[in-house]
Design a protein around this motif. Structure first.
Motif, PDB file in Angstrom:
ATOM      1  N   THR A 106      46.534  99.460  40.433  1.00  0.00           N
ATOM      2  CA  THR A 106      46.757  98.581  39.282  1.00  0.00           C
ATOM      3  C   THR A 106      47.157  97.200  39.769  1.00  0.00           C
ATOM      4  OG1 THR A 106      49.135  98.926  39.033  1.00  0.00           O
ATOM      5  CG2 THR A 106      47.697 100.542  37.974  1.00  0.00           C
ATOM      6  N   SER A 107      46.957  96.213  38.911  1.00  0.00           N
ATOM      7  CA  SER A 107      47.419  94.861  39.205  1.00  0.00           C
ATOM      8  C   SER A 107      47.966  94.269  37.921  1.00  0.00           C
ATOM      9  CB  SER A 107      46.248  94.011  39.719  1.00  0.00           C
ATOM     10  OG  SER A 107      46.689  92.704  39.999  1.00  0.00           O
TER      11      SER A 107
ATOM     12  N   PHE B 147      37.472  99.885  49.488  1.00  0.00           N
ATOM     13  CA  PHE B 147      38.178 101.181  49.399  1.00  0.00           C
ATOM     14  C   PHE B 147      37.541 102.155  48.410  1.00  0.00           C
ATOM     15  CE2 PHE B 147      41.485  98.216  50.913  1.00  0.00           C
ATOM     16  CZ  PHE B 147      41.737  98.831  52.128  1.00  0.00           C
ATOM     17  N   GLY B 148      36.531 101.701  47.686  1.00  0.00           N
ATOM     18  CA  GLY B 148      35.866 102.602  46.732  1.00  0.00           C
ATOM     19  C   GLY B 148      36.743 102.952  45.536  1.00  0.00           C
ATOM     20  N   VAL B 149      37.781 102.155  45.291  1.00  0.00           N
ATOM     21  CA  VAL B 149      38.685 102.409  44.157  1.00  0.00           C
ATOM     22  C   VAL B 149      38.767 101.139  43.314  1.00  0.00           C
ATOM     23  CG1 VAL B 149      41.032 103.132  43.508  1.00  0.00           C
ATOM     24  CG2 VAL B 149      40.107 103.796  45.705  1.00  0.00           C
ATOM     25  N   GLU B 150      38.739 101.286  42.010  1.00  0.00           N
ATOM     26  CA  GLU B 150      38.865 100.122  41.135  1.00  0.00           C
ATOM     27  C   GLU B 150      40.333  99.685  41.041  1.00  0.00           C
ATOM     28  OE1 GLU B 150      35.578 100.978  37.691  1.00  0.00           O
ATOM     29  OE2 GLU B 150      37.417 102.165  37.701  1.00  0.00           O
ATOM     30  N   ILE B 151      40.527  98.384  40.816  1.00  0.00           N
ATOM     31  CA  ILE B 151      41.875  97.911  40.463  1.00  0.00           C
ATOM     32  C   ILE B 151      41.882  97.740  38.951  1.00  0.00           C
ATOM     33  CG2 ILE B 151      43.598  96.103  40.700  1.00  0.00           C
ATOM     34  CD1 ILE B 151      42.419  95.324  43.367  1.00  0.00           C
ATOM     35  N   LEU B 152      42.845  98.394  38.301  1.00  0.00           N
ATOM     36  CA  LEU B 152      42.974  98.260  36.844  1.00  0.00           C
ATOM     37  C   LEU B 152      43.878  97.063  36.561  1.00  0.00           C
ATOM     38  CD1 LEU B 152      43.567 102.015  35.918  1.00  0.00           C
ATOM     39  CD2 LEU B 152      41.392 100.798  36.254  1.00  0.00           C
ATOM     40  N   ASP B 153      43.266  95.903  36.293  1.00  0.00           N
ATOM     41  CA  ASP B 153      44.084  94.727  36.000  1.00  0.00           C
ATOM     42  C   ASP B 153      44.616  94.843  34.579  1.00  0.00           C
ATOM     43  OD1 ASP B 153      45.295  92.273  36.275  1.00  0.00           O
ATOM     44  OD2 ASP B 153      43.514  91.112  35.733  1.00  0.00           O
ATOM     45  N   GLY B 154      45.886  94.514  34.408  1.00  0.00           N
ATOM     46  CA  GLY B 154      46.499  94.587  33.080  1.00  0.00           C
ATOM     47  C   GLY B 154      47.552  93.513  32.942  1.00  0.00           C
TER      48      GLY B 154
ATOM     49  N   PHE C  87      50.496  96.439  28.047  1.00  0.00           N
ATOM     50  CA  PHE C  87      49.971  96.709  26.702  1.00  0.00           C
ATOM     51  C   PHE C  87      48.498  96.353  26.602  1.00  0.00           C
ATOM     52  CE2 PHE C  87      52.472  92.777  26.968  1.00  0.00           C
ATOM     53  CZ  PHE C  87      51.442  91.850  26.861  1.00  0.00           C
ATOM     54  N   LEU C  88      47.957  95.747  27.644  1.00  0.00           N
ATOM     55  CA  LEU C  88      46.548  95.333  27.655  1.00  0.00           C
ATOM     56  C   LEU C  88      46.052  95.630  29.063  1.00  0.00           C
ATOM     57  CD1 LEU C  88      44.074  93.670  26.711  1.00  0.00           C
ATOM     58  CD2 LEU C  88      45.373  91.606  27.178  1.00  0.00           C
ATOM     59  N   SER C  89      44.966  96.429  29.160  1.00  0.00           N
ATOM     60  CA  SER C  89      44.589  96.862  30.510  1.00  0.00           C
ATOM     61  C   SER C  89      43.129  97.277  30.592  1.00  0.00           C
ATOM     62  CB  SER C  89      45.451  98.065  30.906  1.00  0.00           C
ATOM     63  OG  SER C  89      45.066  98.563  32.168  1.00  0.00           O
ATOM     64  N   ASN C  90      42.579  97.116  31.780  1.00  0.00           N
ATOM     65  CA  ASN C  90      41.294  97.746  32.084  1.00  0.00           C
ATOM     66  C   ASN C  90      41.493  99.250  32.221  1.00  0.00           C
ATOM     67  OD1 ASN C  90      38.890  95.816  32.753  1.00  0.00           O
ATOM     68  ND2 ASN C  90      40.729  94.744  33.449  1.00  0.00           N
ATOM     69  N   ARG C  91      40.426 100.016  32.012  1.00  0.00           N
ATOM     70  CA  ARG C  91      40.514 101.490  32.119  1.00  0.00           C
ATOM     71  C   ARG C  91      39.600 101.972  33.236  1.00  0.00           C
ATOM     72  NH1 ARG C  91      40.964 102.024  26.243  1.00  0.00           N
ATOM     73  NH2 ARG C  91      42.255 100.187  25.992  1.00  0.00           N
ATOM     74  N   PRO C  92      39.937 103.112  33.819  1.00  0.00           N
ATOM     75  CA  PRO C  92      39.078 103.680  34.863  1.00  0.00           C
ATOM     76  C   PRO C  92      37.651 103.867  34.335  1.00  0.00           C
ATOM     77  CG  PRO C  92      41.122 104.932  34.655  1.00  0.00           C
ATOM     78  CD  PRO C  92      41.111 103.950  33.532  1.00  0.00           C
ATOM     79  N   GLY C  93      36.682 103.448  35.137  1.00  0.00           N
ATOM     80  CA  GLY C  93      35.277 103.626  34.760  1.00  0.00           C
ATOM     81  C   GLY C  93      34.753 102.545  33.823  1.00  0.00           C
TER      82      GLY C  93
END
Ligand code: 3SK
Length: 519
Positions: A291-292, A309-316, A326-332
């Motif tokens: 997360t970020s 790294f093959g992993v997403e960063i969920l920026d929020g 309270f506001l965020s990207n979601r996996p996928g």
């Protein structure tokens, strides 16, 4: 939204649910000195709660907590909450005068501080009349006139009856800064911690009992507090705590050694980790979610991290006032360059300059949030409380626009505040310090992007007549700021100018300098 019973204690819930689930012998936290099971955590928390009673600290009174990320932080924070005492967790990077203000404002009767901070705090015993004692965490032998946390806990019982608190009563405070005025004591209630888990960590991160989590953001930040304390405890997972500064090397060491599955960072750290010669190979790490928050994550950093790294960063985005994200990207569904969509359970709206709700796409306005985790108020500050907490809505001070398909895009601040590595910096505070330098006549500070598109302070300086602007003088002015303010606040760039742009009434037009600085 979950419904909690009226009689509710946040610390009792976060620890008690693990004991009730039979996780007493599972590791709750790992710090640089060792690991601690849920049973050991429960005993430590009870001991500290009893120690507060022995010191004469009563329910609803405040204690200041300025503690590095070790087992002592959860011990003190949760021990106070269990006793109905209100911990005021503060940034460990501030100056003695910042702490003097916070101690006076909160009227904390004691301050629990990590050993390396004892020297900063000791003189405050003489100048803050309401501060009675200093308790030092992690010291072999505390300085004179201070108590040792370890000694106080050793002589306390590990059994404690939870204070009969309610879900709506003050639980803890965090300080929040604005562009003008002193930091504001942001009062959170008992029900909020667990709701950040229920609304964000469980559904968005999918945190589970078998996760090991590591937050480079420290526990004294609202972001770090959720990441590193609330979420692992609420899920029955394990948290890795790191006392030292979050350099790439320090973070990689924990990622290699403890193989966390969830990593919480901030954009500056992700950028420096990607640039580090120590950057590990993909297979060396076990992270499945990153997360970020703190500031907008540049698109390029997100993409490069995912490639590497093959992993997403969920920026929020979250805030001290709303306690967590309270506001965020979601996996996928990550869309880099955006902050994602509203976290279910929170309602968001954008308000234009005339005060109307923006219904359409791509029009910027102030982001306001409604949700169950908003703070009760700012302590002792009715005007700012009324301005920020407006019925169910909390003003963020951030400008956003929303795409037609519901993704939010950051568009800057409503005020002139900058966020440096995720921490707010008031330009006015830095300017006031700059003009105390003997060579400086006037100063203005704005945010400026570095090579990695991350914001740092830049100063425009008008020198006193007859003084010549040289690199040596610029360095001396930077050192002056570093010596008087928390070090992350110093201007990384300095431009000497003949005059500052001002309005007819003499107000500095920072927006003009921002445009000039960008060129
Ligand atoms: O800075 C943020 O985005 C943030 C995130 C979570 C909690 C608190 C804050 C300030």
């Amino acid at each position: 939204k979950i419904t909690l019973p009226r009689d509710y204690n946040a610390a009792d819930d976060l620890i008690g649910r693990n004991l009730a689930a039979g996780r007493g012998s599972k590791v709750a936290f790992i710090d640089d000195a060792g690991s601690y099971t849920y049973d050991e955590l429960a005993a430590r928390v009870n001991r500290f709660a009893n120690a507060l009673g022995a010191l004469g600290i009563m329910r609803e009174q405040r204690i200041l907590v300025c503690v590095h990320d070790t087992i002592d932080f959860p011990t003190v924070f949760l021990g106070a909450i269990k006793a109905g005492v209100v911990p005021v967790a503060v940034n460990t990077l501030l100056t003695a005068s910042d702490y003097e203000y916070m101690l006076g404002d909160s009227r904390a009767r004691i301050a629990v501080v990590s050993a390396p901070l004892a020297e900063t705090f000791a003189p405050l015993l003489d100048c803050v009349p309401t501060l009675e004692r200093l308790v030092i965490a992690g010291a072999e032998a505390p300085p004179q006139a201070a108590d040792s946390l370890a000694a106080l806990m050793d002589s306390a019982s590990d059994q404690f009856r939870t204070a009969p608190t309610t879900c709506d009563e003050p639980c803890f405070w965090l300080y929040s800064s604005g562009s003008t005025g002193a930091p504001k004591g942001t009062v959170h209630v008992h029900s909020s911690l667990i709701q950040t888990y229920e609304l964000y960590a469980k559904p968005i991160l999918g945190i589970r009992e078998d996760d090991v989590v590591f937050s480079a953001a420290k526990l004294f930040f609202a972001y770090g507090l959720g990441n590193g304390l609330t979420f692992p405890l609420a899920a029955g997972a394990t948290g890795v705590l790191m006392a030292e500064r979050p350099t790439p090397e320090a973070a990689f060491r924990r990622l290699r050694e403890h193989r966390p599955t969830i990593f919480y960072g901030v954009p500056t750290l992700y950028a420096s980790m990607l640039a580090s010669p120590d950057c590990p190979a993909k297979g060396e790490l076990a992270i499945r979610v990153c997360t970020s928050a703190g500031e907008a994550l540049p698109e390029d950093i997100g993409r490069r991290w995912t490639e590497r790294f093959g992993v997403e960063i969920l920026d929020g985005i979250g805030s001290t006032e709303m306690l967590h994200i309270f506001l965020s990207n979601r996996p996928g569904e990550v869309r880099y360059g955006t902050t994602g969509k509203a976290v279910p359970g929170y309602e968001l709206r954008l308000i234009d300059d005339a005060g109307f709700v923006i219904e359409g796409a791509d029009e910027p306005g102030e982001l306001q949030i409604a949700g169950p985790t908003s703070a009760a108020m700012y302590w002792n500050n009715r005007a700012k409380s009324r301005d920020t907490f407006q019925g169910p809505w909390t003003r963020s001070g951030d400008k956003y626009s929303r795409s037609a398909d519901g993704y939010y895009i950051y568009a800057g601040r409503n005020d002139d505040m900058l966020k440096v590595s995720g921490i707010y910096v008031s330009p006015i505070e830095v300017e006031s310090c700059l003009i105390e330098h003997e060579a400086v006549l006037e100063a203005a500070v704005v945010g400026h992007e570095d090579d990695g598109q991350l914001i740092k302070p830049k100063a425009f300086i008008v020198l006193k007549p007859g003084v010549r602007g040289t690199p040596a003088l610029a360095e001396s002015i930077k050192q002056h700021v570093k010596a008087h303010l928390a070090p992350y606040k110093y201007p990384r760039w300095m431009e000497f100018v003949d005059e500052l742009p001002k309005t007819a009434t003499g107000k500095i037009q920072r927006f003009k300098l921002r445009a000039q600085g960008a060129g």
